[in-house]
Design a protein around this motif. Structure first.
Motif, PDB file in Angstrom:
ATOM      1  N   TRP A  62      50.126  35.617  31.092  1.00 41.83           N
ATOM      2  CA  TRP A  62      49.200  36.571  31.307  1.00 41.83           C
ATOM      3  C   TRP A  62      50.258  37.707  31.333  1.00 41.83           C
ATOM      4  N   ASN A  63      50.320  38.585  30.500  1.00 37.78           N
ATOM      5  CA  ASN A  63      51.309  39.530  30.543  1.00 37.78           C
ATOM      6  C   ASN A  63      50.897  40.812  31.152  1.00 37.78           C
ATOM      7  N   PRO A  64      51.474  41.205  32.157  1.00 35.99           N
ATOM      8  CA  PRO A  64      51.268  42.366  33.179  1.00 35.99           C
ATOM      9  C   PRO A  64      51.261  43.760  32.341  1.00 35.99           C
ATOM     10  N   TYR A  65      52.155  43.811  31.320  1.00 37.83           N
ATOM     11  CA  TYR A  65      52.176  44.979  30.310  1.00 37.83           C
ATOM     12  C   TYR A  65      51.049  45.228  29.486  1.00 37.83           C
ATOM     13  N   ARG A  66      50.275  43.993  29.286  1.00 38.90           N
ATOM     14  CA  ARG A  66      49.132  44.233  28.355  1.00 38.90           C
ATOM     15  C   ARG A  66      47.737  44.331  29.099  1.00 38.90           C
ATOM     16  N   SER A  67      47.825  43.478  30.452  1.00 37.04           N
ATOM     17  CA  SER A  67      46.633  43.488  31.221  1.00 37.04           C
ATOM     18  C   SER A  67      46.718  44.316  32.512  1.00 37.04           C
ATOM     19  N   LYS A  68      45.794  45.040  32.942  1.00 36.53           N
ATOM     20  CA  LYS A  68      45.845  45.694  34.063  1.00 36.53           C
ATOM     21  C   LYS A  68      45.403  44.724  35.137  1.00 36.53           C
ATOM     22  N   LEU A  69      44.927  43.785  35.168  1.00 34.35           N
ATOM     23  CA  LEU A  69      44.464  42.673  35.998  1.00 34.35           C
ATOM     24  C   LEU A  69      45.791  41.845  36.536  1.00 34.35           C
ATOM     25  N   ALA A  70      46.574  41.425  35.280  1.00 39.57           N
ATOM     26  CA  ALA A  70      47.544  40.740  35.443  1.00 39.57           C
ATOM     27  C   ALA A  70      48.679  41.666  36.286  1.00 39.57           C
ATOM     28  N   ALA A  71      48.788  42.926  35.906  1.00 39.80           N
ATOM     29  CA  ALA A  71      49.744  43.883  36.565  1.00 39.80           C
ATOM     30  C   ALA A  71      49.148  43.942  38.104  1.00 39.80           C
ATOM     31  N   TYR A  72      48.062  43.912  38.528  1.00 37.58           N
ATOM     32  CA  TYR A  72      47.493  44.037  39.975  1.00 37.58           C
ATOM     33  C   TYR A  72      47.939  42.702  40.575  1.00 37.58           C
ATOM     34  N   TYR A  73      47.982  41.377  39.937  1.00 37.09           N
ATOM     35  CA  TYR A  73      48.559  40.263  40.659  1.00 37.09           C
ATOM     36  C   TYR A  73      50.198  40.448  40.848  1.00 37.09           C
ATOM     37  N   TYR A  74      50.808  40.944  39.565  1.00 38.43           N
ATOM     38  CA  TYR A  74      52.087  40.947  40.093  1.00 38.43           C
ATOM     39  C   TYR A  74      52.899  41.825  41.030  1.00 38.43           C
ATOM     40  N   LEU A  75      51.697  42.853  41.142  1.00 34.62           N
ATOM     41  CA  LEU A  75      51.943  43.648  42.236  1.00 34.62           C
ATOM     42  C   LEU A  75      51.754  43.333  43.823  1.00 34.62           C
ATOM     43  N   GLY A  76      51.267  42.285  43.867  1.00 37.07           N
ATOM     44  CA  GLY A  76      51.053  41.782  44.998  1.00 37.07           C
ATOM     45  C   GLY A  76      49.326  41.675  45.577  1.00 37.07           C
ATOM     46  N   GLY A  77      48.677  41.891  44.328  1.00 35.13           N
ATOM     47  CA  GLY A  77      47.129  41.778  44.594  1.00 35.13           C
ATOM     48  C   GLY A  77      46.643  40.614  45.150  1.00 35.13           C
ATOM     49  N   ASP A  78      45.904  40.367  46.162  1.00 29.58           N
ATOM     50  CA  ASP A  78      45.410  39.271  46.782  1.00 29.58           C
ATOM     51  C   ASP A  78      44.017  38.814  46.671  1.00 29.58           C
ATOM     52  N   LEU A  79      43.319  39.791  45.698  1.00 31.54           N
ATOM     53  CA  LEU A  79      42.135  39.437  45.621  1.00 31.54           C
ATOM     54  C   LEU A  79      41.932  38.291  44.306  1.00 31.54           C
ATOM     55  N   GLU A  80      41.889  37.046  44.644  1.00 31.84           N
ATOM     56  CA  GLU A  80      41.963  36.105  43.563  1.00 31.84           C
ATOM     57  C   GLU A  80      40.844  35.647  42.971  1.00 31.84           C
ATOM     58  N   ILE A  81      40.974  35.168  41.743  1.00 30.08           N
ATOM     59  CA  ILE A  81      39.614  34.693  41.287  1.00 30.08           C
ATOM     60  C   ILE A  81      39.762  33.201  41.363  1.00 30.08           C
ATOM     61  N   GLU A  82      38.588  32.829  42.177  1.00 28.66           N
ATOM     62  CA  GLU A  82      38.463  31.475  42.570  1.00 28.66           C
ATOM     63  C   GLU A  82      37.636  30.669  41.254  1.00 28.66           C
ATOM     64  N   PRO A  83      37.991  29.120  41.285  1.00 29.66           N
ATOM     65  CA  PRO A  83      37.251  28.507  40.143  1.00 29.66           C
ATOM     66  C   PRO A  83      35.537  28.715  40.138  1.00 29.66           C
ATOM     67  N   GLU A  84      34.858  28.742  41.510  1.00 30.19           N
ATOM     68  CA  GLU A  84      33.274  28.837  41.500  1.00 30.19           C
ATOM     69  C   GLU A  84      32.803  30.442  41.277  1.00 30.19           C
ATOM     70  N   MET A  85      33.995  31.313  41.034  1.00 32.61           N
ATOM     71  CA  MET A  85      33.488  32.586  41.039  1.00 32.61           C
ATOM     72  C   MET A  85      32.707  33.066  39.702  1.00 32.61           C
ATOM     73  N   ARG A  86      31.865  34.087  39.857  1.00 32.95           N
ATOM     74  CA  ARG A  86      30.796  34.779  38.923  1.00 32.95           C
ATOM     75  C   ARG A  86      31.542  35.731  38.785  1.00 32.95           C
ATOM     76  N   VAL A  87      32.105  36.330  37.616  1.00 34.02           N
ATOM     77  CA  VAL A  87      32.628  37.827  37.259  1.00 34.02           C
ATOM     78  C   VAL A  87      31.678  38.656  36.308  1.00 34.02           C
ATOM     79  N   LEU A  88      31.686  39.812  36.838  1.00 36.81           N
ATOM     80  CA  LEU A  88      31.206  40.804  35.475  1.00 36.81           C
ATOM     81  C   LEU A  88      32.407  41.366  35.175  1.00 36.81           C
ATOM     82  N   TYR A  89      32.658  41.748  33.805  1.00 38.42           N
ATOM     83  CA  TYR A  89      33.592  42.551  33.485  1.00 38.42           C
ATOM     84  C   TYR A  89      33.052  43.502  32.668  1.00 38.42           C
ATOM     85  N   LEU A  90      33.482  44.745  32.940  1.00 38.21           N
ATOM     86  CA  LEU A  90      32.948  46.020  32.070  1.00 38.21           C
ATOM     87  C   LEU A  90      34.075  46.473  31.347  1.00 38.21           C
ATOM     88  N   GLY A  91      34.010  46.688  30.141  1.00 36.01           N
ATOM     89  CA  GLY A  91      35.116  47.208  29.126  1.00 36.01           C
ATOM     90  C   GLY A  91      35.845  45.865  28.871  1.00 36.01           C
TER      91      GLY A  91
END
Lengths: 298, 201
Positions: B28-57
């Motif tokens: 998961w390339n951080p240069y292509r994906s802003k969400l991946a960049a967030y995790y690379y920069l130490g973002g701690d809001l992780e996606i858990e297996p039971e999570m329901r996500v709404l993705y806009l855009g």
């Protein structure tokens, strides 16, 4: 203070994709067919003004589905069905094809010009007496000069250039035919290719039909427009419509007036094209008169 | 989140967009994906297996496919014609992506389809990105989270990106979303900030 109307709870109807709540009872949809479910969401009664959060369990409790997997499976097939249907609606409109054809036309133009330019430079490298001064070395004339070369390779390039510009002419005619079919009024006013370019710049007939005349007038002159808004440079008088002969051949002090009038008439023409889809000779005649008057000719 | 030797990966069917693979995982390339960049920069809001996500855009479904690898279900909203085709192609090969062809500024059009979600992720190019997040915050369950990418250059190219983000934060603080953290996505994405928000209960 206004009066806030609170409807009686029994009258509140909340719509979900799998059923609807009226009062305290949730009625599941009788069918799970994607088309049925989709049509139900598009029905006029389905317009909602407020979102009430829901969870999938209510779909299970009312008996619409029996498990989470089933919930996701049916919802997924419904949404893919809707998305594919909406995509098909857009792509079957000829406007989308015209847009792609115009882009291809511009690309062919660019390729021909670039190749001609490079071939001329090559030609100049072989012929020290060659100069571009005092003559028009463009398009067909340039190809004639190049075909006089003894170089075999150059001959082959000239042949390709001829083919490409032939292709350009055919494509341009195709665009005119398709445009006069899709947008009969605006093509009559400014010609098929210019009408198609406007369509392409706006991104579709529906968008072009909702643009005000002032926007149509400067469509394609975005850079000049924004430098006018941000830096106060003179406002652009015309964008794509400049390519129409009545604008670019008008006397310089008249051009602004002609393009303004033309844009105003185009705004109406596009609306007729979009909402009625038929040629309106009466309108075209009066529009033509107005544009001619703007040009200052009797 | 799965990390292999410092590289963020996800587990799922490979070859969605020609992504590299590492020991059978999708990189998961951080240069292509802003969400991946967030995790690379130490973002701690992780996606858990039971999570329901709404993705806009959702665009072409590249980041969506990684989100779907981690989450239980992803509702993917996209409004542009050309990317939607790719999104449907991705969704039809994965069981947990719900593609929605709609305008994120008008959430009531897709409201009957979207259940309460645990997380909202928004990455839209629009002048009023904070407004879109506010409108869509109704889908987030109480105490759920939102990750909102502010593309400063899409709001106004001529203004200072920092001011734009401050303004977005002010708008959101007056809504149900409380901005917990602002994270600039340098060096992966320029003039992009990730707003980490929590919905007030």
């Amino acid at each position: 203070m206004g009066i806030i109307l609170v409807p009686h709870p029994d009258l509140l109807m909340v719509m979900y994709w799998f059923g609807e709540v009226a009062g305290n009872t949730l009625t599941p949809c009788p069918s799970r067919d994607p088309k049925y479910l989709s049509d139900r969401l598009d029905s006029p009664g389905a317009d909602i003004e407020e979102y009430t959060p829901f969870s999938w369990e209510s779909a299970r409790d009312c008996g619409f589905i029996s498990s989470r997997e089933e919930y996701i499976r049916i919802l997924r097939s419904l949404c893919i069905f809707r998305a594919e249907r909406d995509l098909a609606l857009i792509s079957c409109h000829p406007g989308q094809e015209i847009i792609q054809m115009v882009r291809m036309l511009d690309q062919v133009d660019e390729a021909v010009n670039l190749l001609t330019e490079k071939a001329l430079e090559w030609h100049a490298a072989r012929d020290p007496t060659f100069s571009r001064k005092y003559r028009q070395v463009r398009g067909r004339r340039a190809r004639e000069i190049l075909s006089g070369s003894e170089n075999q390779m150059m001959q082959a390039i000239v042949l390709e250039l001829k083919n490409l510009s032939g292709l350009r002419e055919t494509l341009s005619k195709e665009i005119t035919i398709l445009a006069s079919d899709t947008m009969p009024n605006s093509s009559t006013l400014v010609g098929g290719v210019v009408a198609a370019r406007l369509l392409s710049a706006a991104g579709g007939l529906s968008r072009l039909a909702t643009l005000p005349a002032g926007a149509i007038q400067v469509l394609g002159a975005g850079q000049a427009l924004f430098s006018h808004l941000n830096l106060g440079t003179p406002a652009p008088k015309h964008g794509i419509i400049y390519q129409h002969q009545r604008v670019h051949s008008a006397a310089k002090e008249r051009r602004g007036k002609v393009s303004r009038t033309l844009a105003a008439k185009l705004a109406i023409a596009v609306k007729i094209d979009y909402y009625r889809g038929q040629k309106d000779p009466e309108f075209l005649e009066s529009a033509d008169r107005a544009i001619r008057n703007a040009g200052g000719r009797p | 989140m799965i990390w292999i030797d410092g590289i963020l990966v996800s587990e799922g069917e490979c070859g969605v967009y020609g992504e590299r693979t590492l020991r059978g995982f999708r990189v998961w390339n951080p240069y292509r994906s802003k969400l991946a960049a967030y995790y690379y920069l130490g973002g701690d809001l992780e996606i858990e297996p039971e999570m329901r996500v709404l993705y806009l855009g959702a665009a072409h479904g590249t980041t969506v496919s990684h989100v779907a690898d981690y989450s239980e279900i992803t509702y993917a909203v996209e409004n542009a014609y050309a990317p939607m085709r790719d999104l449907i192609a991705v969704a039809s090969r994965r069981k947990n992506i719900i593609p929605i062809f709609a305008d994120a500024t008008l959430p009531l059009f897709y409201a009957p389809l979207v259940e309460s979600v645990d997380m909202l992720f928004q990455d839209v190019a629009h002048p009023d990105q904070a407004g879109i997040a506010m409108k869509n915050s109704m889908f987030i369950r109480p105490e759920g989270h939102a990750l909102i990418v502010i593309k400063a250059r899409s709001v106004d190219v001529s203004r200072n990106p920092g001011d734009i983000v401050d303004e977005a934060c002010r708008v959101l603080d007056n809504s149900l979303l409380a901005v917990r953290k602002v994270m600039w996505l340098e060096p992966y994405h320029h003039d992009h900030a990730m707003l980490v928000c929590k919905k007030v209960p």
